[in-house]
Motif scaffolding. Structure first.
Motif, PDB file in Angstrom:
ATOM      1  N   ASP A   7     -26.484 -63.045  -2.977  1.00  0.00           N
ATOM      2  CA  ASP A   7     -25.494 -62.056  -2.535  1.00  0.00           C
ATOM      3  C   ASP A   7     -24.083 -62.559  -2.787  1.00  0.00           C
ATOM      4  N   LEU A   8     -23.878 -63.845  -2.494  1.00  0.00           N
ATOM      5  CA  LEU A   8     -22.539 -64.394  -2.611  1.00  0.00           C
ATOM      6  C   LEU A   8     -22.095 -64.453  -4.054  1.00  0.00           C
ATOM      7  N   MET A   9     -23.050 -64.435  -4.977  1.00  0.00           N
ATOM      8  CA  MET A   9     -22.667 -64.555  -6.365  1.00  0.00           C
ATOM      9  C   MET A   9     -22.224 -63.209  -6.925  1.00  0.00           C
ATOM     10  N   ASP A  10     -22.503 -62.150  -6.203  1.00  0.00           N
ATOM     11  CA  ASP A  10     -22.104 -60.834  -6.680  1.00  0.00           C
ATOM     12  C   ASP A  10     -20.765 -60.462  -6.045  1.00  0.00           C
ATOM     13  N   ALA A  11     -19.701 -60.684  -6.787  1.00  0.00           N
ATOM     14  CA  ALA A  11     -18.367 -60.466  -6.238  1.00  0.00           C
ATOM     15  C   ALA A  11     -18.177 -59.027  -5.777  1.00  0.00           C
ATOM     16  N   HIS A  12     -18.762 -58.100  -6.501  1.00  0.00           N
ATOM     17  CA  HIS A  12     -18.582 -56.697  -6.142  1.00  0.00           C
ATOM     18  C   HIS A  12     -19.277 -56.379  -4.818  1.00  0.00           C
ATOM     19  N   ALA A  13     -20.482 -56.927  -4.644  1.00  0.00           N
ATOM     20  CA  ALA A  13     -21.204 -56.694  -3.387  1.00  0.00           C
ATOM     21  C   ALA A  13     -20.421 -57.297  -2.227  1.00  0.00           C
ATOM     22  N   CYS A  14     -19.859 -58.490  -2.431  1.00  0.00           N
ATOM     23  CA  CYS A  14     -19.080 -59.141  -1.370  1.00  0.00           C
ATOM     24  C   CYS A  14     -17.835 -58.316  -1.048  1.00  0.00           C
ATOM     25  N   TYR A  15     -17.195 -57.814  -2.088  1.00  0.00           N
ATOM     26  CA  TYR A  15     -15.990 -57.006  -1.875  1.00  0.00           C
ATOM     27  C   TYR A  15     -16.342 -55.752  -1.080  1.00  0.00           C
ATOM     28  N   GLU A  16     -17.432 -55.104  -1.462  1.00  0.00           N
ATOM     29  CA  GLU A  16     -17.820 -53.877  -0.755  1.00  0.00           C
ATOM     30  C   GLU A  16     -18.148 -54.172   0.704  1.00  0.00           C
ATOM     31  N   ARG A  42      -4.132 -50.220 -10.098  1.00  0.00           N
ATOM     32  CA  ARG A  42      -4.487 -51.214 -11.118  1.00  0.00           C
ATOM     33  C   ARG A  42      -5.651 -52.062 -10.626  1.00  0.00           C
ATOM     34  N   ARG A  43      -6.282 -52.752 -11.580  1.00  0.00           N
ATOM     35  CA  ARG A  43      -7.451 -53.574 -11.280  1.00  0.00           C
ATOM     36  C   ARG A  43      -7.231 -55.007 -11.747  1.00  0.00           C
ATOM     37  N   HIS A  44      -6.054 -55.550 -11.498  1.00  0.00           N
ATOM     38  CA  HIS A  44      -5.778 -56.873 -12.046  1.00  0.00           C
ATOM     39  C   HIS A  44      -6.505 -57.982 -11.311  1.00  0.00           C
ATOM     40  N   ARG A  45      -7.112 -57.666 -10.154  1.00  0.00           N
ATOM     41  CA  ARG A  45      -7.814 -58.703  -9.389  1.00  0.00           C
ATOM     42  C   ARG A  45      -9.267 -58.309  -9.182  1.00  0.00           C
ATOM     43  N   ASP A  46      -9.911 -57.844 -10.216  1.00  0.00           N
ATOM     44  CA  ASP A  46     -11.283 -57.375 -10.112  1.00  0.00           C
ATOM     45  C   ASP A  46     -12.124 -58.326  -9.249  1.00  0.00           C
ATOM     46  N   PRO A  47     -12.920 -57.858  -8.293  1.00  0.00           N
ATOM     47  CA  PRO A  47     -13.212 -56.453  -7.998  1.00  0.00           C
ATOM     48  C   PRO A  47     -12.228 -55.790  -7.016  1.00  0.00           C
ATOM     49  N   VAL A  48     -11.170 -56.496  -6.623  1.00  0.00           N
ATOM     50  CA  VAL A  48     -10.215 -55.892  -5.692  1.00  0.00           C
ATOM     51  C   VAL A  48      -9.373 -54.850  -6.434  1.00  0.00           C
ATOM     52  N   ILE A  49      -9.335 -53.652  -5.895  1.00  0.00           N
ATOM     53  CA  ILE A  49      -8.610 -52.549  -6.536  1.00  0.00           C
ATOM     54  C   ILE A  49      -7.320 -52.270  -5.769  1.00  0.00           C
ATOM     55  N   ASP A  50      -6.225 -52.112  -6.489  1.00  0.00           N
ATOM     56  CA  ASP A  50      -4.988 -51.634  -5.864  1.00  0.00           C
ATOM     57  C   ASP A  50      -4.976 -50.107  -5.962  1.00  0.00           C
ATOM     58  N   TYR A  51      -4.801 -49.475  -4.827  1.00  0.00           N
ATOM     59  CA  TYR A  51      -4.755 -48.018  -4.784  1.00  0.00           C
ATOM     60  C   TYR A  51      -3.317 -47.549  -4.641  1.00  0.00           C
ATOM     61  N   PRO A  74     -11.468 -65.287  -3.595  1.00  0.00           N
ATOM     62  CA  PRO A  74     -12.522 -64.362  -4.032  1.00  0.00           C
ATOM     63  C   PRO A  74     -13.264 -63.808  -2.818  1.00  0.00           C
ATOM     64  N   PRO A  75     -13.743 -62.544  -2.913  1.00  0.00           N
ATOM     65  CA  PRO A  75     -14.415 -61.912  -1.777  1.00  0.00           C
ATOM     66  C   PRO A  75     -15.542 -62.762  -1.184  1.00  0.00           C
ATOM     67  N   ALA A  76     -16.290 -63.461  -2.014  1.00  0.00           N
ATOM     68  CA  ALA A  76     -17.392 -64.274  -1.483  1.00  0.00           C
ATOM     69  C   ALA A  76     -16.847 -65.358  -0.561  1.00  0.00           C
ATOM     70  N   GLN A  77     -15.713 -65.948  -0.946  1.00  0.00           N
ATOM     71  CA  GLN A  77     -15.116 -66.991  -0.107  1.00  0.00           C
ATOM     72  C   GLN A  77     -14.562 -66.410   1.179  1.00  0.00           C
ATOM     73  N   LEU A  78     -13.989 -65.202   1.089  1.00  0.00           N
ATOM     74  CA  LEU A  78     -13.472 -64.569   2.312  1.00  0.00           C
ATOM     75  C   LEU A  78     -14.615 -64.329   3.291  1.00  0.00           C
ATOM     76  N   LEU A  79     -15.773 -63.906   2.763  1.00  0.00           N
ATOM     77  CA  LEU A  79     -16.912 -63.689   3.650  1.00  0.00           C
ATOM     78  C   LEU A  79     -17.360 -65.001   4.280  1.00  0.00           C
ATOM     79  N   LEU A  80     -17.383 -66.058   3.479  1.00  0.00           N
ATOM     80  CA  LEU A  80     -17.768 -67.373   4.010  1.00  0.00           C
ATOM     81  C   LEU A  80     -16.798 -67.833   5.088  1.00  0.00           C
TER      82      LEU A  80
END
Ligand SMILES: [Zn+2]
Length: 182
Positions: A7-16, A42-51, A74-80
């Motif tokens: 799970d942690l390796m999937d940045a998009h899943a962690c971001y969601e 913009r999407r300069h920090r994929d997977p983080v999206i600026d709206y 990275p989202p995985a680190q934020l979750l950790l």
């Protein structure tokens, strides 16, 4: 800390997952509160999206106005980090494991003290987390919001053996994914 590693390796899943935890009612403009007409800036920090809000033109991302604002990890680190803080892991140990500054971790811990984000993450039954996941899915897909029968026993409120709730999530998201396709 026993996350499923895959799970942690999937940045998009962690971001969601972070978005669902930070915005259980769905993402909205931090300035005017509008939840519609949020365009991708913009999407300069994929997977983080600026709206960008189509109403007031404010540019923001999922972390704006939350305790995680400005922490460029990275989202995985934020979750950790959230998990470590919820588990009261020693900051020195987390700093070593994550390769980040102990002082910043202590600051973040201070910022998160008493925050609903951590209470949600510590719910021993995991119900709040499952609900947050479902709120996110419902907000994102706008379909079939009715509670479904036949959810897994652990998610139905029977106490799991340990107060770790993240283990249940792959099953839950798998369920969403399966039903989303079918
Ligand atoms: Zn706005």
């Amino acid at each position: 800390m026993d996350f499923p590693l895959i799970d942690l390796m999937d940045a998009h899943a962690c971001y969601e997952r972070l978005v669902a935890l930070l915005h259980p009612d769905g993402l909205a403009c931090p300035r005017c509160g509008a939840a519609d007409r949020l365009g991708i800036h913009r999407r300069h920090r994929d997977p983080v999206i600026d709206y960008q809000c189509g109403h007031c033109r404010r540019v923001f991302n999922a972390f704006t106005g939350t305790p995680l604002q400005g922490i460029r990890r990275p989202p995985a680190q934020l979750l950790l980090i959230l998990r470590g803080i919820a588990d009261a892991a020693p900051a020195a140990q987390m700093a070593r494991e994550l390769g980040c500054d102990r002082k910043h971790l202590l600051e973040l811990r201070h910022r998160l003290q008493g925050n609903a984000l951590l209470r949600m993450d510590r719910n021993p039954l995991g119900d709040a987390v499952v609900e947050a996941d479902e709120a996110y899915v419902n907000a994102g897909e706008k379909r079939d919001p009715a509670p479904r029968p036949g959810r897994p026993a652990a998610a139905a409120g029977q106490s799991p053996p340990r107060p770790r709730n993240l283990r249940q999530r792959p099953a839950a998201s798998g369920r969403h994914r399966r039903q989303g396709v079918g």
